[in-house]
Each structure stands twice: as C-alpha cells, then as structure tokens.
Design a protein around this motif. Structure first.
Motif, PDB file in Angstrom:
ATOM      1  N   PRO A  85      26.565  26.714  47.373  1.00  0.00           N
ATOM      2  CA  PRO A  85      27.428  25.587  46.172  1.00  0.00           C
ATOM      3  C   PRO A  85      26.731  26.199  45.306  1.00  0.00           C
ATOM      4  CG  PRO A  85      28.641  24.340  48.674  1.00  0.00           C
ATOM      5  CD  PRO A  85      26.857  25.420  48.973  1.00  0.00           C
ATOM      6  N   GLY A  86      25.015  25.471  45.621  1.00  0.00           N
ATOM      7  CA  GLY A  86      23.923  25.499  43.813  1.00  0.00           C
ATOM      8  C   GLY A  86      24.115  27.058  43.386  1.00  0.00           C
ATOM      9  N   GLY A  87      23.691  27.574  44.338  1.00  0.00           N
ATOM     10  CA  GLY A  87      23.309  29.225  43.928  1.00  0.00           C
ATOM     11  C   GLY A  87      24.427  29.829  43.504  1.00  0.00           C
ATOM     12  N   TYR A  88      25.937  29.413  43.544  1.00  0.00           N
ATOM     13  CA  TYR A  88      27.002  30.221  43.904  1.00  0.00           C
ATOM     14  C   TYR A  88      26.923  29.714  41.789  1.00  0.00           C
ATOM     15  CZ  TYR A  88      31.782  31.630  43.392  1.00  0.00           C
ATOM     16  OH  TYR A  88      33.196  32.248  42.871  1.00  0.00           O
ATOM     17  N   ARG A  89      26.667  28.841  41.382  1.00  0.00           N
ATOM     18  CA  ARG A  89      26.662  28.622  39.654  1.00  0.00           C
ATOM     19  C   ARG A  89      25.435  28.777  39.602  1.00  0.00           C
ATOM     20  NH1 ARG A  89      29.631  23.139  42.627  1.00  0.00           N
ATOM     21  NH2 ARG A  89      30.990  22.740  41.553  1.00  0.00           N
ATOM     22  N   LEU A  90      24.791  28.852  39.829  1.00  0.00           N
ATOM     23  CA  LEU A  90      23.860  29.380  39.062  1.00  0.00           C
ATOM     24  C   LEU A  90      23.376  30.999  38.983  1.00  0.00           C
ATOM     25  CD1 LEU A  90      20.357  29.533  38.659  1.00  0.00           C
ATOM     26  CD2 LEU A  90      19.900  30.183  40.491  1.00  0.00           C
ATOM     27  N   ASP A  91      24.251  31.586  40.006  1.00  0.00           N
ATOM     28  CA  ASP A  91      24.855  33.073  39.458  1.00  0.00           C
ATOM     29  C   ASP A  91      25.235  33.533  38.514  1.00  0.00           C
ATOM     30  OD1 ASP A  91      23.334  34.107  41.627  1.00  0.00           O
ATOM     31  OD2 ASP A  91      24.815  33.874  43.205  1.00  0.00           O
ATOM     32  N   ASN A  92      26.722  32.098  38.391  1.00  0.00           N
ATOM     33  CA  ASN A  92      27.701  31.515  37.456  1.00  0.00           C
ATOM     34  C   ASN A  92      26.848  32.142  36.201  1.00  0.00           C
ATOM     35  OD1 ASN A  92      29.743  32.417  39.000  1.00  0.00           O
ATOM     36  ND2 ASN A  92      30.147  30.579  37.975  1.00  0.00           N
ATOM     37  N   ASN A  93      25.793  31.320  35.994  1.00  0.00           N
ATOM     38  CA  ASN A  93      24.683  31.348  34.734  1.00  0.00           C
ATOM     39  C   ASN A  93      23.844  32.645  34.730  1.00  0.00           C
ATOM     40  OD1 ASN A  93      25.290  28.567  34.667  1.00  0.00           O
ATOM     41  ND2 ASN A  93      23.684  27.365  35.908  1.00  0.00           N
ATOM     42  N   VAL A  94      23.925  32.860  35.392  1.00  0.00           N
ATOM     43  CA  VAL A  94      22.907  34.437  35.467  1.00  0.00           C
ATOM     44  C   VAL A  94      24.143  35.351  34.973  1.00  0.00           C
ATOM     45  CG1 VAL A  94      21.873  36.260  36.343  1.00  0.00           C
ATOM     46  CG2 VAL A  94      21.247  33.968  36.728  1.00  0.00           C
ATOM     47  N   LEU A  95      25.249  35.410  36.051  1.00  0.00           N
ATOM     48  CA  LEU A  95      26.489  36.543  34.758  1.00  0.00           C
ATOM     49  C   LEU A  95      26.081  36.091  33.195  1.00  0.00           C
ATOM     50  CD1 LEU A  95      28.372  36.781  37.923  1.00  0.00           C
ATOM     51  CD2 LEU A  95      27.401  38.453  37.132  1.00  0.00           C
ATOM     52  N   ALA A  96      26.185  35.236  32.933  1.00  0.00           N
ATOM     53  CA  ALA A  96      26.727  34.738  32.041  1.00  0.00           C
ATOM     54  C   ALA A  96      25.982  34.922  31.174  1.00  0.00           C
ATOM     55  CB  ALA A  96      27.465  32.944  31.491  1.00  0.00           C
ATOM     56  N   GLY A  97      24.894  35.042  31.276  1.00  0.00           N
ATOM     57  CA  GLY A  97      23.540  35.448  30.385  1.00  0.00           C
ATOM     58  C   GLY A  97      23.285  36.928  30.405  1.00  0.00           C
ATOM     59  N   LEU A  98      24.413  37.471  30.953  1.00  0.00           N
ATOM     60  CA  LEU A  98      23.975  39.178  30.756  1.00  0.00           C
ATOM     61  C   LEU A  98      24.832  40.117  29.406  1.00  0.00           C
ATOM     62  CD1 LEU A  98      24.433  39.906  34.466  1.00  0.00           C
ATOM     63  CD2 LEU A  98      22.396  39.646  33.375  1.00  0.00           C
ATOM     64  N   GLY A  99      24.985  39.157  28.715  1.00  0.00           N
ATOM     65  CA  GLY A  99      25.846  39.869  28.155  1.00  0.00           C
ATOM     66  C   GLY A  99      26.704  41.192  27.865  1.00  0.00           C
ATOM     67  N   LEU A 100      27.191  40.901  29.358  1.00  0.00           N
ATOM     68  CA  LEU A 100      27.884  42.332  30.132  1.00  0.00           C
ATOM     69  C   LEU A 100      29.500  42.270  29.007  1.00  0.00           C
ATOM     70  CD1 LEU A 100      26.815  43.181  33.401  1.00  0.00           C
ATOM     71  CD2 LEU A 100      25.473  44.013  31.359  1.00  0.00           C
ATOM     72  N   SER A 101      30.284  42.975  29.040  1.00  0.00           N
ATOM     73  CA  SER A 101      31.425  42.844  28.536  1.00  0.00           C
ATOM     74  C   SER A 101      32.494  42.250  29.249  1.00  0.00           C
ATOM     75  CB  SER A 101      32.442  44.406  27.935  1.00  0.00           C
ATOM     76  OG  SER A 101      32.520  45.705  28.812  1.00  0.00           O
ATOM     77  N   ALA A 102      32.501  42.926  30.564  1.00  0.00           N
ATOM     78  CA  ALA A 102      33.155  41.996  32.199  1.00  0.00           C
ATOM     79  C   ALA A 102      33.314  41.016  32.606  1.00  0.00           C
ATOM     80  CB  ALA A 102      32.796  43.625  33.664  1.00  0.00           C
ATOM     81  N   ALA A 103      31.350  40.607  31.532  1.00  0.00           N
ATOM     82  CA  ALA A 103      31.209  39.537  32.270  1.00  0.00           C
ATOM     83  C   ALA A 103      32.018  38.154  32.438  1.00  0.00           C
ATOM     84  CB  ALA A 103      29.307  38.793  32.312  1.00  0.00           C
ATOM     85  N   PRO A 104      32.584  37.341  31.232  1.00  0.00           N
ATOM     86  CA  PRO A 104      32.955  36.353  31.035  1.00  0.00           C
ATOM     87  C   PRO A 104      34.319  36.641  31.804  1.00  0.00           C
ATOM     88  CG  PRO A 104      32.251  37.430  28.861  1.00  0.00           C
ATOM     89  CD  PRO A 104      32.271  38.368  29.703  1.00  0.00           C
ATOM     90  N   ALA A 105      34.843  37.457  31.864  1.00  0.00           N
ATOM     91  CA  ALA A 105      36.185  37.848  33.318  1.00  0.00           C
ATOM     92  C   ALA A 105      35.904  37.344  34.598  1.00  0.00           C
ATOM     93  CB  ALA A 105      37.124  38.688  32.890  1.00  0.00           C
ATOM     94  N   MET A 106      34.488  37.936  34.712  1.00  0.00           N
ATOM     95  CA  MET A 106      34.187  37.004  35.623  1.00  0.00           C
ATOM     96  C   MET A 106      33.861  36.064  36.305  1.00  0.00           C
ATOM     97  SD  MET A 106      31.811  39.354  38.438  1.00  0.00           S
ATOM     98  CE  MET A 106      31.267  39.107  40.133  1.00  0.00           C
ATOM     99  N   VAL A 107      33.413  35.208  35.050  1.00  0.00           N
ATOM    100  CA  VAL A 107      32.459  34.207  35.274  1.00  0.00           C
ATOM    101  C   VAL A 107      33.889  33.022  35.792  1.00  0.00           C
ATOM    102  CG1 VAL A 107      31.450  32.689  33.897  1.00  0.00           C
ATOM    103  CG2 VAL A 107      30.083  34.439  34.455  1.00  0.00           C
ATOM    104  N   ASP A 108      34.515  32.930  34.882  1.00  0.00           N
ATOM    105  CA  ASP A 108      35.755  32.312  34.679  1.00  0.00           C
ATOM    106  C   ASP A 108      36.374  31.827  36.129  1.00  0.00           C
ATOM    107  OD1 ASP A 108      35.486  32.135  32.020  1.00  0.00           O
ATOM    108  OD2 ASP A 108      37.022  33.226  31.444  1.00  0.00           O
ATOM    109  N   ALA A 109      36.567  33.292  36.317  1.00  0.00           N
ATOM    110  CA  ALA A 109      36.827  33.603  38.042  1.00  0.00           C
ATOM    111  C   ALA A 109      36.211  33.230  39.066  1.00  0.00           C
ATOM    112  CB  ALA A 109      37.191  34.970  38.411  1.00  0.00           C
TER     113      ALA A 109
END
Length: 324
Positions: free
Chosen positions: A131-155
C-alpha cells in the motif's frame, strides 16, 4: 542483502512515522475515557492491546494498518446491507468489508460469492501487495507531467480508497485468485470456469471441453461469464482448432466478447470497475472521463472498417449488435 530494504521502503520510513504519529493523535480523540500515553517528543505513542493477565503487548503492524485504513476511510459512505453479491463490487466503498461478507457466504457453499470474492482480490491485489509503495508510485506518476498521468492517478486513487482495508499479509495475488476460482469452478460457477480457461488453467484440456465451455458461456448469456472468458478468446486462441468457426483467435475478438458482456448488462460505464481496472491496473485510460467502455473501444481500438465486423461478431454472440 536479504534484510536490506529497497529504496522505496527507505523512502517510506520517515513519512510513515509521521503519518502514524498524526493518525494516532487524531484517533485518540475518539477513544472515550482511555487516555493516550504521550512520549517525550509530545507525540502520542501507539495504543497497546491487553492480555487477560493484565499485561500489555504491542499492536501488531497489520492490525494497526487495518485500524489506520478504517480511520482514513472514515468519510466514505458505508457499504449497504444486505449483501448484493454482484452489484456491491460496483457500489461498495469498502471492498475489504464486502470481501468479508462474501467470504462468509463462500464458506457456506455459495459459489457465486466465491467468484465475486476472487474478483475483489484481483481488483485490489496491486494495492494490497504494498500500500505505501502504491501511493508513492502515484506521487511519482503525478510528477511526471505526462498528459495521460492524471487519469491514471485518479483511477489508482480510487482503487486505494476502496481497497484500503487490505494489507500485505492478506497475500492477495495471482495464486490466491486462482485458488478461489478453482474452488468456485469446482462448485459449478461458470464465470470462474471461464476465467480459468482464459488464464491458461482450464479444468480440463481436451478440445471437446474447450469448445463445449465456450458454447456453454455463449448460451448462458451471463455477462460475468462472457467477460471472464474474453481474454482467452483473442490472440491466445489463434491456432486452436477446437475454436474454429467461433468468435476467437483475433485481437478484436476478445473485445467482441467484452462488448457483448456490456450489452448483456455488465456495468461498463465510465465509473465502472471494468473501466477503472483497465486504467488503474493496465494503464489503458480514456482522456474523456465521461466515456464508457463501449465508446472507448470504438474510439481507440476499432477502425471504421472494423466496426462493422465487430458488430457482426456481437450479433453472433448475443443475437443483436452493439451501437458503434
């Protein structure tokens, strides 16, 4: 070294300590007359559990994790009762509690409950492993600046919120999912039997069995069974003579079975478990948050020429086509 934590684990140490301290402080306000001991730092220490002889023992980490997860979900609406075996996987806000209710019925011999339990385990597995790593990965995804990242982070955030009661010790993963599906299939659950076939673990491996199973699913008109069978009817089925003449063996034939499941009543809306899983667990996300699964498939995976073929396949499966 076997005992050396990974970089991800080290990065979580200090944040985890801070979160535990704050959560413990906030939770202590809800404990009637029980006072919370305070360490020299001013932060409350963890509560301890008492033995029958009056001595105390530390709260086990996973028990504490469950308590914190329940506290974190405190603002969510509780899952409704009585249990609606199929519908609650879509509407339940606490899938750990839903799984507990399913487990009680499954242990009483309800194979439908066991099938749905396997679906919950499958949906929550990536989160529950770490669970902790999952949330950390979300933070990394959110910081990538990719156009597809916000939708995946929300999901993924939705998965984390709904699966928050599970911990690594629950051992969610492929082995547990397969074990539950084998039990359900042995009890006569068609969707579980179809899922085992699709995952390369059929109850039997004869050509007659494979073709017969596909025909049984088609005739059942059970959307759960259609969706469970679908992954085994795409390119994995190519070259299997037992499936000659059926909707099988091509990349889009898998999608035909999935869309047929939607037509038969499986929830396929923009907020469905199906769409959420494709995005959170597979990274296949629509940029239009209002788009349902059918529209997404026709928009992103089916060419204009292929739409006619897809519609014909769906007609063969259920007797009517899908809206393109």
């Amino acid at each position: 070294m076997a005992l050396a934590p990974t970089l991800k684990t080290w990065l979580l140490v200090l944040p985890a300590v801070a979160v535990l301290g704050v959560a413990g402080y906030r939770a202590s306000g809800h404990v009637g007359s029980v006072s919370s001991p305070v360490a020299a730092s001013g932060l409350p220490t963890a509560q301890v559990a008492g033995n029958e002889d009056g001595t105390t023992m530390p709260v086990m980490p996973e028990a504490l994790a469950r308590r914190l997860a329940a506290f974190e979900r405190g603002g969510a609406l509780p899952s409704g009762l009585p249990l609606d075996i199929r519908a609650d996987i879509e509407g339940a806000t606490d899938l750990f509690a839903y799984a507990q209710r399913l487990r009680a019925q499954a242990d009483g011999g309800n194979h439908e409950a066991r099938w749905m339990l396997s679906r919950v385990y499958d949906y929550c597995a990536q989160y529950a492993v770490d669970p902790g790593g999952y949330r950390l990965d979300n933070n990394v995804l959110a910081g990538l600046g990719l156009s597809a990242a916000p939708a995946m982070v929300d999901a993924r955030e939705r998965v984390a919120q709904r699966c928050g009661g599970f911990v690594p010790g629950d051992k969610l993963g492929a082995a547990l999912v397969l074990a539950e599906r084998r039990k359900a299939a042995a009890q006569g659950n068609l969707a579980a039997e179809a899922a085992l076939f699709a995952e390369g673990e059929p109850l039997h491996d004869s050509a007659d069995y494979r073709r017969g199973l596909v025909e049984r699913v088609r005739l059942s008109r059970d959307p759960e069974a259609f969706m469970a069978l679908a992954p085994g009817m795409g390119v994995r089925a190519a070259g299997d003579s037992a499936l000659d003449g059926l909707v099988a063996g091509e990349q889009l034939s898998e999608m035909a079975w999935r869309l047929a499941a939607c037509e038969l009543g499986l929830p396929c809306g923009a907020d469905s478990v199906l769409v959420n899983s494709f995005c959170a667990n597979g990274g296949i996300c629509s940029q239009d948050e209002t788009q349902d699964f059918r529209d997404f498939v026709y928009d992103a995976a089916v060419s204009r020429q292929g739409a006619g073929k897809m519609n014909e396949w769906i007609k063969r499966l259920i007797g009517r086509g899908s809206r393109p």
